[in-house]
Design an enzyme around this catalytic site. Structure first.
Site, PDB file in Angstrom:
ATOM      1  N   HIS A  64       0.816  -1.212   0.000  1.00 43.21           N
ATOM      2  CA  HIS A  64       0.000   0.000   0.000  1.00 43.21           C
ATOM      3  C   HIS A  64       0.856   1.271   0.000  1.00 43.21           C
ATOM      4  CE1 HIS A  64      -3.527  -2.403   0.365  1.00 43.21           C
ATOM      5  NE2 HIS A  64      -3.179  -2.896   1.529  1.00 43.21           N
ATOM      6  N   ARG A 115       7.504  -5.065   2.939  1.00 40.62           N
ATOM      7  CA  ARG A 115       6.227  -5.714   2.635  1.00 40.62           C
ATOM      8  C   ARG A 115       6.050  -5.698   1.121  1.00 40.62           C
ATOM      9  NH1 ARG A 115       0.258  -4.274   4.955  1.00 40.62           N
ATOM     10  NH2 ARG A 115       0.585  -2.302   3.849  1.00 40.62           N
ATOM     11  N   ASP A 141      -7.557  -4.830   7.045  1.00 40.91           N
ATOM     12  CA  ASP A 141      -8.158  -5.823   6.149  1.00 40.91           C
ATOM     13  C   ASP A 141      -8.976  -6.851   6.923  1.00 40.91           C
ATOM     14  OD1 ASP A 141      -7.789  -5.480   3.327  1.00 40.91           O
ATOM     15  OD2 ASP A 141      -5.633  -5.603   3.673  1.00 40.91           O
ATOM     16  N   GLU A 165      -5.024 -11.580   7.831  1.00 43.16           N
ATOM     17  CA  GLU A 165      -5.884 -10.401   7.699  1.00 43.16           C
ATOM     18  C   GLU A 165      -7.212 -10.696   7.002  1.00 43.16           C
ATOM     19  OE1 GLU A 165      -3.870  -7.322   5.505  1.00 43.16           O
ATOM     20  OE2 GLU A 165      -2.828  -8.730   4.202  1.00 43.16           O
TER      21      GLU A 165
END
Ligand SMILES: [Mg+2]
Ligand SMILES: [Mg+2]
Ligand SMILES: [Mg+2]
Ligand SMILES: [Mg+2]
Ligand SMILES: [Mg+2]
Ligand SMILES: [Mg+2]
Lengths: 256, 256, 256, 256, 256, 256
Positions: free
Chosen positions: B45, B70, B171, B145
């Protein structure tokens, strides 16, 4: 050539200026999303050079802030490049004499007022009738930040087409033999700065200053300042990162 | 392969992780100057892709933080590139099944443990004896998640060489039909997350979580979490910019 | 579509390939100035992603070398982007089965041979009649670098339109339980690699290998190899920097 | 403000300086991994401008080398930007008169010693107590590289706060009507350079020189030089690439 | 040092010059693919700074065009950097006096002709025998674009080693109190420009001009001009985008 | 979440879409200044990767166009990154089956509709109430560009939450054994494309197509198409550059 800064000044209010020292379109855009009146790209002490500055100007275009740039030094090449790139004004550091002020303002004005070269590659794309309006719109702020500049202030303020001055409290302090600092409250520094303000307003020009804290800034507007800068993206980010980490560590963060 | 994160965990303490979503070496370096134990580059993200991630890893190298990344998705190409670039661990989003966990961990481990390809171009330059130590050092955190992941948690936790899990509360909330949020305190969300924590610790693995506020995080360490992320550079910068501007405006800033 | 690599192969000679792992147009151009037959951009273990790869391809265009790219993984998106950007061939890592080989080659060939999408944005600009010639010109080299690949070699070599194989001695060693190394001379590794060479040549395909030292490479050409890579820009630069510094230090450099 | 270069000089030894002309954080970091005492970013003849220089400074920060920068010309804007960005010293080309030397050194020193503007955005983040220590730490090396400079050397050496000089043998040769070259051994050039060294040491200042080969450099330290540069990244990389290719070609590489 | 521009001039023909204002290697390469004789990177009004200029020069190297650069201002730092980067000539804006012309040309010429510093990092890589040939090859074009320059033209044209002049019709118009425009046909402007042409040719120097439209340009060649620029990439792209959109809208595009 | 494309569609008009293949904020901004309804960043055949795409999205934000992106391939990682970066829709190439369509649309929709991961870092900053509105706003266009896709069209059109299809005439032609071309008028191609249009409209979905020329596009709107792309920035720039040069050469440009 619509400009929020000009609107604020037309309403005789003090403008809130954001300061971009980080060469990142992301931090620039986040800053542009805030309720600033103008944004200044700092090519002097900021970590930003022309090519980054161009990208920053593009990234903030949609948010209705007036974009200015502080140049590294009083040199026509970079001043004109930034104006051609779309900056609506220039803050020039270390203007210590009337001659320096004239050289600075001349670089921002087309003939017959000055010697700016014509070729507003991006400015001409984003502003209609650029050539016709540029001379009357471009903001020129001369930084007053040495004892010599204070001594020469009357002559500097007499420079034709100069919009105003921008007080650099850090350098001014250094020039007076003190460590650099902002938001001065000691009487000697405050007195010198008030003297600059009074002379500048008396000359009918705008007076700005680099500041740190909102209360000091709100007070400065009431004293007559027209343009106040809230720290910088570097200072704001560093302080906020440090505060979060310190809070976690103080809570014994990490300890079971 | 010295790593502050490994040292913190060896001392059975909770690690404070910083989160880099801005593709700027400047904000990354400022973050690295703070008292974090580790830093995670967010290529999912965050506004960061490989080439920027490489530059961020270089810019923070001197500050002694363990660097993780990530990845955008569970794909071997980008996982291996980031490890070759010097990341000491990978956080992989949306690990919902044991098969996905195995594919993720396999991409991080050289044969015979996994299928990582050898060629640690930067990692081999900055870490001595990289090939010998990599398999035992690389951190692998599977994001838990979704409801499906919670249902499959036992099988996921049984993945050989998995370091632990990283709870994605945003999430997870969405997956449970709620709006995304962090630092959950409502009993349903808190209960599910505590369930993940208990199972993960029972399996002898590390448990991390994405958080917002230091008090919540310090408390989470006490509950057993091993790895807590303080918001992100984007959130921290945005909040700090907004706060300064709001303070000025609230003070009537701009009014004479 | 003129290509020095194709000319070298038409003359049944071994090609000298340079390896670009550094995301710098400067090191790329310096490399292109040397007497290489081809240059390979390494997007797998190299520190290079698509956007840098595009710039590297542009920077070396004037020097007459055939440009190939090694992709991070067997994924059609990046394979096609690199071909559209002007690469005349792809080296694909970790081809372990015939099915993987078919997927790889199909991504490099327009229908009816494969499933490459049409839109050669830069390739179409720099090569006349690109669509007509691409299928017959694009080089596809499958990396043989695991025990599984060796076991499946016959089937892989039977892939229609595959140009040849590229031996990855480092990964092959790891797959065989040894530390990664290049220029293998121990009988077991040398035997396996010779087996790959013999089968590949018997199938009428090209055989390449990643190497370190010119004497080993010149010898490999005599054994039948068609395409030899001289280390990488990272290794060459690191070794040369280290050698100069070591010489100075050994001479007591710094001592009066 | 810890600095390896200052430590080497405190031990009265000659420093080994690396030279960064390539605008790549990768080649910069590889160079920083070597046993250099200092690294100089070359913004004059190097292919590096401010924004790249900033990234290079960040990429080498973790390796304990003192970072200097050579500016394109004796202009305060770029000198101050590089110091604000974290360079601990400046090499200024073409200092031919005492007036030029004073202008150069003044740009590197805060008042009252000079006219450097205060705002060390990155330097202040990475060095504690920057303002207090900067004036006494910043290295200023004036390049002596013309006949005129040699003629004015006494006056140049008398510049207050000048750290020393840096001999530019290439330009010095051109100025004397010869082709540019380094590591001069002909008596005329060697004599002029020795004259610079003797005067500089007599004035109690540091003397550096741009060199090519370690033996020449080690010898120069013994003659009294304090700061020797090993070629440049461009020269080192070019020579190493050329050597490998030449060896392959000489071995008949490519022939069956 | 082969150069298409020199060949065109040797044949006493007018050269067609392309103008690069966009900091994109893609638009630069597309431009280089066209049948231009030379390409000029515009660092003055173009949106291009040194680091981008270097990349543009690399991207167009393979297409056989002579590469020039227009500098932001008459400053030796950037002039020399661009020459070292491989530009074969410099267009310098706003040359108004013989002294300015001498300063400009001197920055482009090695001693004894001028004061250019030696260190052609990229130029030396791509051109054999660079030092020997540079002084006789480098093109220097002084922009004549003010009334003052016209007044001083005789003295400017007498500058040793000046290749010629480049008329800037936009600035010239501004200097004469008119709005900036190109391809002037009104008698006053046309007369002044013809005067520049006649004097320049009489002095045996080259005369160039910035233009907009091919018919005007072809005519200018017949009048004696040696170097004509076709608008700029920004103007060409903007006009073409606008034309396509206007055609669609005029056709009622969007209406069912 | 205001969007010009949605407004155009709400008025049942055909939208004019611009196509960005050049990784330059300058060409992107110039394109955004034109009267397009939407702009699509092409990450498939365009010379654009994620990091450039982010900068392009920032540069065009102020001009009120709806921003879409075409991804390189049907992979969730890049789809989600582009949506998080602010794209309001995705065009996905080579959707040949209903399963592929479902995988594509699912990546664009938060649970329970799909499996998009929550974390709209930039989208959340620039759009208020992003999470609440995203699922209903995000445009998903599946490219129909193979015979297989045409065969499976009914099933593809039945994909829940699919906005529509985008015809790729070039690939469709290749898939049918013809050379790639746009603006097809031969009956076979035109018939297939009309069949796609009729089925898509019958399903109540939007139908777009990649085109070249305004008259063809205006006609397509009248036939029912909802979304027409005007060539691409690369094609437009190349054609315009070529036309200007050709005109000069045809006029005997260069001849005296
Ligand atoms: Mg100041
Ligand atoms: Mg998540
Ligand atoms: Mg391998
Ligand atoms: Mg020199
Ligand atoms: Mg001009
Ligand atoms: Mg297609």
């Amino acid at each position: 050539m619509k400009s929020r800064l000009h609107d604020v000044w037309a309403a005789d209010r003090g403008a809130l200026n954001g300061w971009l020292s980080i060469p990142s379109t992301v931090t620039a855009e986040i800053t542009a999303l805030q309720d600033y009146d103008s944004l200044t790209l700092d090519l002097q002490h900021g970590l930003v050079d022309y090519q980054s500055a161009l990208e920053l100007m593009q990234a903030v275009t949609g948010y209705g802030k007036t974009v200015l740039a502080r140049v590294p030094w009083n040199e026509p090449g970079i001043i004109m490049k930034l104006l051609d790139g779309g900056a609506l004004g220039i803050i020039c550091p270390m203007i210590n004499t009337a001659e320096e002020a004239a050289r600075f303002v001349g670089a921002c004005q087309y003939a017959p007022r000055g010697y700016r070269s014509s070729g507003p590659t991006r400015a001409g794309l984003i502003y209609p009738d650029y050539f016709k309006n540029a001379n009357d719109t471009i903001v020129t702020l001369a930084m007053i930040e040495t004892v010599q500049a204070v001594d020469n202030l009357d002559a500097i303020l007499a420079t034709p087409n100069l919009t105003g001055v921008y007080v650099g409290p850090g350098d001014l302090a250094v020039s007076m033999g003190k460590p650099p600092a902002l938001d001065h409250t000691d009487p000697e520094m405050a007195g010198v700065i008030d003297g600059i303000l009074q002379k500048t307003k008396a000359a009918g020009l705008k007076c700005g200053m680099h500041c740190l804290n909102p209360p000091f800034m709100a007070d400065a507007v009431k004293q007559g300042f027209d343009f106040l800068t809230l720290a910088s993206d570097v200072r704001i980010f560093t302080a906020a990162q440090a505060a979060g980490v310190a809070e976690f560590r103080k809570l014994g963060g990490g300890d079971r």
